[in-house]
Design a protein around this motif. Sequence first.
Motif, PDB file in Angstrom:
ATOM      1  N   GLN A   1       0.828  -1.200   0.000  1.00  0.00           N
ATOM      2  CA  GLN A   1       0.000   0.000   0.000  1.00  0.00           C
ATOM      3  C   GLN A   1       0.865   1.255   0.000  1.00  0.00           C
ATOM      4  OE1 GLN A   1      -3.106  -0.826  -0.627  1.00  0.00           O
ATOM      5  NE2 GLN A   1      -3.089   1.364  -1.087  1.00  0.00           N
ATOM      6  N   ALA A   2       1.922   1.229   0.813  1.00  0.00           N
ATOM      7  CA  ALA A   2       2.823   2.384   0.893  1.00  0.00           C
ATOM      8  C   ALA A   2       3.530   2.604  -0.443  1.00  0.00           C
ATOM      9  CB  ALA A   2       3.835   2.179   2.018  1.00  0.00           C
ATOM     10  N   VAL A   3       3.954   1.514  -1.078  1.00  0.00           N
ATOM     11  CA  VAL A   3       4.632   1.630  -2.379  1.00  0.00           C
ATOM     12  C   VAL A   3       3.681   2.253  -3.397  1.00  0.00           C
ATOM     13  CG1 VAL A   3       5.593   0.305  -4.328  1.00  0.00           C
ATOM     14  CG2 VAL A   3       6.279  -0.253  -1.984  1.00  0.00           C
ATOM     15  N   LYS A   4       2.438   1.772  -3.380  1.00  0.00           N
ATOM     16  CA  LYS A   4       1.446   2.317  -4.330  1.00  0.00           C
ATOM     17  C   LYS A   4       1.198   3.814  -4.106  1.00  0.00           C
ATOM     18  CE  LYS A   4      -1.245  -1.791  -5.533  1.00  0.00           C
ATOM     19  NZ  LYS A   4      -2.459  -2.566  -5.232  1.00  0.00           N
ATOM     20  N   SER A   5       1.051   4.190  -2.853  1.00  0.00           N
ATOM     21  CA  SER A   5       0.822   5.612  -2.549  1.00  0.00           C
ATOM     22  C   SER A   5       1.988   6.450  -3.042  1.00  0.00           C
ATOM     23  CB  SER A   5       0.671   5.845  -1.045  1.00  0.00           C
ATOM     24  OG  SER A   5      -0.298   5.017  -0.514  1.00  0.00           O
ATOM     25  N   TYR A   6       3.179   5.926  -2.781  1.00  0.00           N
ATOM     26  CA  TYR A   6       4.379   6.661  -3.190  1.00  0.00           C
ATOM     27  C   TYR A   6       4.431   6.783  -4.713  1.00  0.00           C
ATOM     28  CZ  TYR A   6       9.197   8.010  -3.889  1.00  0.00           C
ATOM     29  OH  TYR A   6      10.324   8.684  -4.301  1.00  0.00           O
ATOM     30  N   GLN A   7       4.195   5.657  -5.395  1.00  0.00           N
ATOM     31  CA  GLN A   7       4.257   5.660  -6.862  1.00  0.00           C
ATOM     32  C   GLN A   7       3.254   6.643  -7.443  1.00  0.00           C
ATOM     33  OE1 GLN A   7       3.645   1.412  -7.279  1.00  0.00           O
ATOM     34  NE2 GLN A   7       5.802   1.056  -7.805  1.00  0.00           N
TER      35      GLN A   7
ATOM     36  N   ALA B   1       1.986   9.324  -6.018  1.00  0.00           N
ATOM     37  CA  ALA B   1       2.403  10.696  -5.742  1.00  0.00           C
ATOM     38  C   ALA B   1       3.543  11.143  -6.658  1.00  0.00           C
ATOM     39  CB  ALA B   1       2.813  10.832  -4.278  1.00  0.00           C
ATOM     40  N   GLN B   2       4.351  10.178  -7.078  1.00  0.00           N
ATOM     41  CA  GLN B   2       5.526  10.514  -7.892  1.00  0.00           C
ATOM     42  C   GLN B   2       5.268  10.392  -9.389  1.00  0.00           C
ATOM     43  OE1 GLN B   2       8.484  11.664  -6.590  1.00  0.00           O
ATOM     44  NE2 GLN B   2       7.312  11.700  -4.695  1.00  0.00           N
ATOM     45  N   GLY B   3       4.062   9.988  -9.763  1.00  0.00           N
ATOM     46  CA  GLY B   3       3.764   9.823 -11.180  1.00  0.00           C
ATOM     47  C   GLY B   3       4.415   8.594 -11.795  1.00  0.00           C
ATOM     48  N   LEU B   4       4.731   7.604 -10.954  1.00  0.00           N
ATOM     49  CA  LEU B   4       5.292   6.348 -11.457  1.00  0.00           C
ATOM     50  C   LEU B   4       4.146   5.377 -11.751  1.00  0.00           C
ATOM     51  CD1 LEU B   4       8.037   6.034  -8.689  1.00  0.00           C
ATOM     52  CD2 LEU B   4       8.518   6.450 -11.112  1.00  0.00           C
TER      53      LEU B   4
ATOM     54  N   ALA C   1      12.834   1.654 -10.994  1.00  0.00           N
ATOM     55  CA  ALA C   1      12.351   3.046 -11.126  1.00  0.00           C
ATOM     56  C   ALA C   1      11.927   3.582  -9.758  1.00  0.00           C
ATOM     57  CB  ALA C   1      11.193   3.116 -12.109  1.00  0.00           C
ATOM     58  N   THR C   2      11.252   2.728  -8.991  1.00  0.00           N
ATOM     59  CA  THR C   2      10.804   3.158  -7.662  1.00  0.00           C
ATOM     60  C   THR C   2      12.002   3.373  -6.723  1.00  0.00           C
ATOM     61  OG1 THR C   2       8.704   2.004  -7.960  1.00  0.00           O
ATOM     62  CG2 THR C   2       9.347   2.497  -5.698  1.00  0.00           C
ATOM     63  N   PHE C   3      12.944   2.449  -6.751  1.00  0.00           N
ATOM     64  CA  PHE C   3      14.118   2.623  -5.886  1.00  0.00           C
ATOM     65  C   PHE C   3      14.912   3.866  -6.259  1.00  0.00           C
ATOM     66  CE2 PHE C   3      13.714  -1.938  -4.633  1.00  0.00           C
ATOM     67  CZ  PHE C   3      13.764  -1.737  -3.274  1.00  0.00           C
ATOM     68  N   LEU C   4      15.096   4.105  -7.556  1.00  0.00           N
ATOM     69  CA  LEU C   4      15.870   5.279  -7.966  1.00  0.00           C
ATOM     70  C   LEU C   4      15.165   6.553  -7.517  1.00  0.00           C
ATOM     71  CD1 LEU C   4      17.046   4.166 -11.524  1.00  0.00           C
ATOM     72  CD2 LEU C   4      18.445   4.441  -9.471  1.00  0.00           C
ATOM     73  N   SER C   5      13.847   6.541  -7.569  1.00  0.00           N
ATOM     74  CA  SER C   5      13.091   7.691  -7.101  1.00  0.00           C
ATOM     75  C   SER C   5      13.237   7.844  -5.575  1.00  0.00           C
ATOM     76  CB  SER C   5      11.624   7.521  -7.493  1.00  0.00           C
ATOM     77  OG  SER C   5      10.833   8.464  -6.812  1.00  0.00           O
ATOM     78  N   LEU C   6      13.194   6.721  -4.868  1.00  0.00           N
ATOM     79  CA  LEU C   6      13.270   6.762  -3.403  1.00  0.00           C
ATOM     80  C   LEU C   6      14.613   7.293  -2.894  1.00  0.00           C
ATOM     81  CD1 LEU C   6      11.486   3.404  -2.436  1.00  0.00           C
ATOM     82  CD2 LEU C   6      10.798   5.699  -1.706  1.00  0.00           C
ATOM     83  N   ILE C   7      15.685   7.044  -3.635  1.00  0.00           N
ATOM     84  CA  ILE C   7      16.989   7.531  -3.156  1.00  0.00           C
ATOM     85  C   ILE C   7      17.283   8.927  -3.687  1.00  0.00           C
ATOM     86  CG2 ILE C   7      18.016   5.232  -2.822  1.00  0.00           C
ATOM     87  CD1 ILE C   7      19.546   5.693  -5.469  1.00  0.00           C
ATOM     88  N   GLY C   8      16.393   9.453  -4.532  1.00  0.00           N
ATOM     89  CA  GLY C   8      16.639  10.764  -5.118  1.00  0.00           C
ATOM     90  C   GLY C   8      16.195  11.904  -4.237  1.00  0.00           C
TER      91      GLY C   8
END
Length: 296
Positions: free
Chosen positions: A269-275, A277-280, A289-296
């Motif tokens: 659920q948290a991954v989905k919310s994050y994705q 919000a980030q337009g992923l 793609a998600t990991f690269l966004s998370l460390i950015g």
Amino acid sequence: MGREINKLHPRLQKIISQLQEECRKENLVLGIGECFRTVAEQDALYAQGRTKSGSIITNAPGSSYSSQHQWGIAFDFYKNVSGHAYDDDAFFQRVGDIGKSLGLGWGGDWSGFVDRTHLYLPDWGSTTARLKEQYGNFENFRSSWEKSGAGTPSDGGTPSVSGSIVVHAGQIHANNFCGAGISADGIRGSRTKKAGIKVLQQALNLDYQAGLSVDGIWGSKSRQALGSHYVRRGERQYLVTAAEILLMLKDYTVNGVESPGIFGSGLEQAVKSYQKAQGLAVDGVAGSATFLSLIG
Ligand SMILES: [Zn+2]
């Protein structure tokens, strides 16, 4: 086993943050080992050297509630340097001393069974006798924390954090997982961002023997190691641990942090919310793609 600091007595959690901060100032590479231990986990340790192989490491069966770890008032520590976790006497002495200066008791001061890796809240004495007498079992003791308004970071208590409680907890997890050594102030600054990269590098080393130096610098070797790896619901890996911590460092609540992590519905659920919000792409899978966004 239980390395989850957030299962410990709220006051002990606060003191651990302070201890980490003090150790960082003195360049002591502190690792937090075992924290809370269930009855079953204590029984497994008790079996070692008795009904299971290995040498005896405890005289306390789970049902006796004789270990302070079963009451959430103790944790073990080590030197977070590979191959030298326990061979530096001066390190244990110094961390023990700092712990005592912050109001903790130290197992290194015990007579008889000396435990230099063990720090605890000394309010109930150096054994669990008084806790057993007063509360009987951990559940009763645990509910006394809430009644006394001790609060925990996850339920909106009042730790000395200026920023987000979620980021604060993520920072503590980052420190434990890869020795990031950042101060847990709840604010996502450049040091926290770098710690996030370290978390991912550490997970890639543990899951895939990537052999990265855990330096918080995202270079081509790190990018190559991540490749197209992903974790999704049902999987159990250190990369799941990394996803949990990285989301917390971005102020997203996850359902606990384990090492290795188990990808459950809360994380999905948290991954989905994050994705979202980030337009992923919103698939609930933590991929590159998600990991690269998370460390950015
Ligand atoms: Zn201990």
